[in-house]
Design a protein around this motif. Structure first.
Motif, PDB file in Angstrom:
ATOM      1  N   TYR A  10      -3.285 -20.124  10.826  1.00 25.39           N
ATOM      2  CA  TYR A  10      -3.614 -19.873  12.398  1.00 25.39           C
ATOM      3  C   TYR A  10      -4.692 -20.746  11.455  1.00 25.39           C
ATOM      4  CZ  TYR A  10      -1.911 -14.827  12.571  1.00 25.39           C
ATOM      5  OH  TYR A  10      -1.187 -14.072  12.229  1.00 25.39           O
ATOM      6  N   SER A  11      -5.840 -21.737  11.397  1.00 30.03           N
ATOM      7  CA  SER A  11      -6.430 -22.557  10.746  1.00 30.03           C
ATOM      8  C   SER A  11      -5.956 -23.837  11.764  1.00 30.03           C
ATOM      9  CB  SER A  11      -7.064 -23.008  10.337  1.00 30.03           C
ATOM     10  OG  SER A  11      -6.994 -22.105   8.858  1.00 30.03           O
ATOM     11  N   ALA A  52      -7.974 -16.274  10.608  1.00 29.35           N
ATOM     12  CA  ALA A  52      -7.400 -16.444   9.213  1.00 29.35           C
ATOM     13  C   ALA A  52      -9.038 -16.775   8.282  1.00 29.35           C
ATOM     14  CB  ALA A  52      -8.183 -18.710   9.404  1.00 29.35           C
ATOM     15  N   ALA A  53     -10.212 -16.293   8.857  1.00 28.14           N
ATOM     16  CA  ALA A  53     -10.997 -16.059   7.493  1.00 28.14           C
ATOM     17  C   ALA A  53     -10.233 -14.742   7.007  1.00 28.14           C
ATOM     18  CB  ALA A  53     -12.227 -15.706   7.904  1.00 28.14           C
ATOM     19  N   GLN A  54      -9.902 -13.909   7.326  1.00 28.23           N
ATOM     20  CA  GLN A  54      -9.289 -12.297   6.614  1.00 28.23           C
ATOM     21  C   GLN A  54      -8.738 -12.767   5.818  1.00 28.23           C
ATOM     22  OE1 GLN A  54      -8.447 -10.142  10.108  1.00 28.23           O
ATOM     23  NE2 GLN A  54     -11.317  -9.263   9.911  1.00 28.23           N
ATOM     24  N   ARG A 198       3.022 -16.661  12.888  1.00 34.51           N
ATOM     25  CA  ARG A 198       1.957 -16.784  14.718  1.00 34.51           C
ATOM     26  C   ARG A 198       1.419 -17.337  14.918  1.00 34.51           C
ATOM     27  NH1 ARG A 198      -0.466 -11.461  18.006  1.00 34.51           N
ATOM     28  NH2 ARG A 198      -0.932 -10.920  15.663  1.00 34.51           N
ATOM     29  N   GLY A 199       0.314 -18.015  13.479  1.00 34.37           N
ATOM     30  CA  GLY A 199      -0.640 -19.268  13.992  1.00 34.37           C
ATOM     31  C   GLY A 199       0.080 -20.614  14.293  1.00 34.37           C
ATOM     32  N   VAL A 200       1.082 -20.785  13.449  1.00 30.82           N
ATOM     33  CA  VAL A 200       1.466 -22.144  13.946  1.00 30.82           C
ATOM     34  C   VAL A 200       2.339 -21.844  15.654  1.00 30.82           C
ATOM     35  CG1 VAL A 200       3.496 -24.182  13.152  1.00 30.82           C
ATOM     36  CG2 VAL A 200       2.290 -23.022  11.250  1.00 30.82           C
TER      37      VAL A 200
END
Length: 691
Positions: A10-11, A52-54, A198-200
């Protein structure tokens, strides 16, 4: 380990969309739709950053990420609506006027309501709150995919190269969400590996969107969404929503059904699928959906280009049943389920000629009746329901009694042609309720006039074909009568000679042969008058034998014709009977134009690849003016009992064989007819090989 992977994934997504938002806000600020794209990218950055933080543990696991996911999906949905041309930029006034906005807003409100109830009122939904949330997210993904499909298909082919990468990128976001939550609905939980990746996947869509934005100079600001595409998309979206609802209902049946739960679920889902198929194939439902879309999404009731193309295509189809196709073409404009057509005839009656989903039996209507006079003078489309409620609106209209036999009749459409009533049609009740406003009535009038022109052209073509058949029959009859005249003249010569030579066996034999040949020719002529007679079949024939036969038939006349053959065994391709009749007619004319002490000579020769037949007489001859203006003119004759078609028929048939007929005459020395016919190709090849 999965936590670190999710954080990294997610980052990357946050970084990718942050870079895209920065470029959109600076370098590409002037690009079309840059503002709404920047907002969508910014919300995607916030959403992926929160997740990403979670995942790293910096922020607690709360529902902020889920709300941002709804906001992100909504932002990309707004981007697709903007690209579809429903509104430009980020004007909320234009956004509020978007026809599709209520359905989109209802879906997103359902997701928010589920989340609020599950967080603050968990007892209301109980254990099922998670299932409703997952199904709502699947609905958001399906909506996004439908919008992507409409965006790409509605773009002109030359503009798709610029928009295709945006469709791939935004479509990829919604496709992956559909995969994620469909799997969660089946497995009763979100797969952590799919969720982490999912982030990628979202990060990979950012370059695709960037490439498409770079090409955005060729994006058009407005795209006209056709009624057909909107109809199919609405049907697809409705089917998806229906299946999701039925799937949820089937789950509850299985959950609360106990021992019979599985059976009830299978039976219910099968019945739901059968019901869906019946609805989708229902003409009434399709009609209602078309009317609903035209009424609520468009300023006009019809897509006139599509309707006129369909109307013209239906009328122009090859084959019979034009009347039925006319009823279908006009009836589909108002979603009518059937009708009947009347056409005005010369006998003073409007006769029923075609029906569509109605019995064929219907009475005729006199064209001077009050009903027909009203249709012709007013040229109004008569709404029978409106007439029953308020007859004063149709002043002077008297409906015929036979109309009461059609209780489902709704509209009477006049078919006007050049200001006169050509006919009229009765259309049954539409499958769905329609408003007969000025637009519908004007369209029916124009369609009626167009249909009248097609029907009139068809009637004229049929009449012309019938007239040509009679003309062909009459022409053949004229030729037969002409040949009969020649036979009568030939037989008439036998009567005065019979008294002188009745005891002469040779004369009796010649007379019997002449009568026999005359009877045979009469039978052939009667066969040609019959419609069942077989067509002539040209074949190679000996022109020498044909001339011998033609001269023998004229042996009883004076002066007796003489035949000279300079080259035997010549053949031509022709029909024996017709060519003999042509040559015989020219010989007969030469005999009649020559005194008894004169001469009639026939010669046969060859010139290159042609056969030459010359018929020479020493009669009175013809002037150049007569040859030019009267010789080949039908029904022009210098004989008291002549019909004037022999020379015309002779020339036409010789031309049909590929030959020519020439005439030279010098009054009072005589006339020469010169027939040139192509030699049979087999004979030409034989001569060439011999040479």
């Amino acid at each position: 380990m999965l936590t670190n992977i999710a954080t990294f994934s997610y980052s990357i997504a946050a970084l990718a969309f942050a870079m895209l938002a920065a470029v959109l806000g600076t370098r590409w600020r002037g690009r079309q739709h840059a503002s709404v794209l920047t907002s969508a990218c910014a919300l995607t950055v916030l959403w992926s950053g929160i997740l990403a933080a979670q995942a790293w543990g910096t922020l607690p696991q709360n529902w902020a990420g889920e709300l941002l996911e709804v906001a992100r999906n909504g932002a990309w949905t707004v981007v697709l609506l903007s690209l579809l041309g429903h509104f430009e930029g980020t004007s909320w006034r234009q956004l509020r006027s978007t026809p599709a906005l209520p359905a989109v807003a209802a879906l997103y409100l359902l997701v928010l309501a589920d989340k609020v109830l599950s967080e603050f009122f968990p007892a209301v939904l109980g254990q099922q709150s998670g299932i409703l949330g997952v199904m709502a997210r699947i609905g958001m993904a399906v909506l996004g995919m439908l919008l992507v499909e409409q965006l790409y298909r509605n773009k002109p082919v030359q503009e798709r190269w610029a928009i295709k990468f945006a469709c791939l990128g935004i479509g990829g976001i919604f496709v992956y969400d559909f995969y994620l939550y469909s799997n969660a609905l089946l497995m009763r939980q979100v797969n952590p590996e799919i969720w982490s990746a999912r982030g990628v996947v979202n990060a990979l869509t950012a370059p695709l969107i960037a490439v498409s934005v770079a090409r955005s100079a060729s994006w058009s600001t407005h795209i006209a969404v056709s009624r057909r595409l909107l109809f199919h998309s609405a049907a697809l979206f409705g089917s998806a929503a229906y299946l999701l609802a039925m799937g949820a209902a089937g789950y509850y049946l299985r959950y609360f059904g106990g021992q019979w739960g599985s059976l009830m679920q299978v039976a219910f889902l099968f019945g739901a699928l059968v019901l869906l198929a019946g609805i989708l194939f229902s003409g009434t439902f399709r009609s209602w959906l078309k009317v609903f879309i035209s009424k609520h999404f468009y300023s006009y009731n019809y897509d006139y280009r599509e309707e006129w193309l369909r109307f013209t295509r239906t009328l122009s189809e090859a084959g019979p049943n034009l009347g039925e196709r006319t009823l279908q073409a006009v009836g589909e404009l108002v979603e009518s389920s059937g009708g009947m057509l009347w056409i005005r005839r010369e006998a003073g009656q409007c006769e029923p000629v075609a029906s569509w989903h109605l019995p064929d039996s219907a009475p005729s209507e006199p064209d001077d009746s009050a009903f027909c006079r009203f249709l012709e003078s007013r040229q109004w489309v008569v709404d029978l329901q409106e007439f029953a409620k308020d007859p004063d609106k149709y002043e002077g209209l008297v409906l015929p009694e036979w109309l009461s036999k059609f209780p489902r009749g709704r509209l009477v459409v006049p078919l006007m042609l050049q200001g006169r009533l050509f006919g009229f049609m009765l259309l049954l009740q539409p499958r769905s309720a329609i408003t007969l406003n000025w637009e519908v009535i004007d369209l029916l009038k124009i369609a009626g006039s167009q249909a009248a022109s097609y029907l009139a052209q068809h009637e004229a073509a049929s009449a012309l074909m019938l007239a040509r058949q009679f003309e062909s029959f009459n022409r053949m009859s004229t030729f037969v009568v002409h040949d009969l005249k020649n036979l009568v003249s030939q037989l008439g010569l036998l009567i005065p000679n019979a008294e002188k030579h009745k005891d002469n066996p040779e004369f009796q034999r010649d007379m019997l042969e002449t009568v026999t040949l005359s009877v045979q020719k009469m039978r052939l002529m009667l066969q040609k008058l019959s419609r069942s007679a077989s067509q002539e079949r040209p074949a190679p024939l000996s022109i020498e034998k044909l001339l011998v036969q033609a001269v023998a038939n004229k042996a009883a006349f004076e002066p007796r014709p003489l035949l000279t053959v300079s080259e035997p065994r010549l053949r031509v391709v022709a029909d024996w009977e017709r060519l003999e009749r042509v040559v015989g007619h020219l010989i007969q004319n030469a005999i009649e134009a020559t005194p008894k002490e004169g001469q009639v000579a026939i010669t046969l020769s060859r010139a290159d690849d042609s056969v030459i037949i010359e018929i020479r007489d020493t009669g009175e001859g013809m002037s150049e003016e007569f040859i030019r203006e009267r010789l080949y003119k039908p029904f022009e004759s210098t004989k008291s009992a002549g019909m004037g078609i022999g020379a015309f028929e002779s020339r036409e048939y010789i031309h049909e064989l590929g030959g020519s007929l020439a005439v030279s005459s010098t009054p009072p020395r005589g006339t020469t007819f010169r027939i040139t016919l192509p030699l049979c190709q087999q004979d030409i090849q034989t001569v060439d090989r011999a040479a």
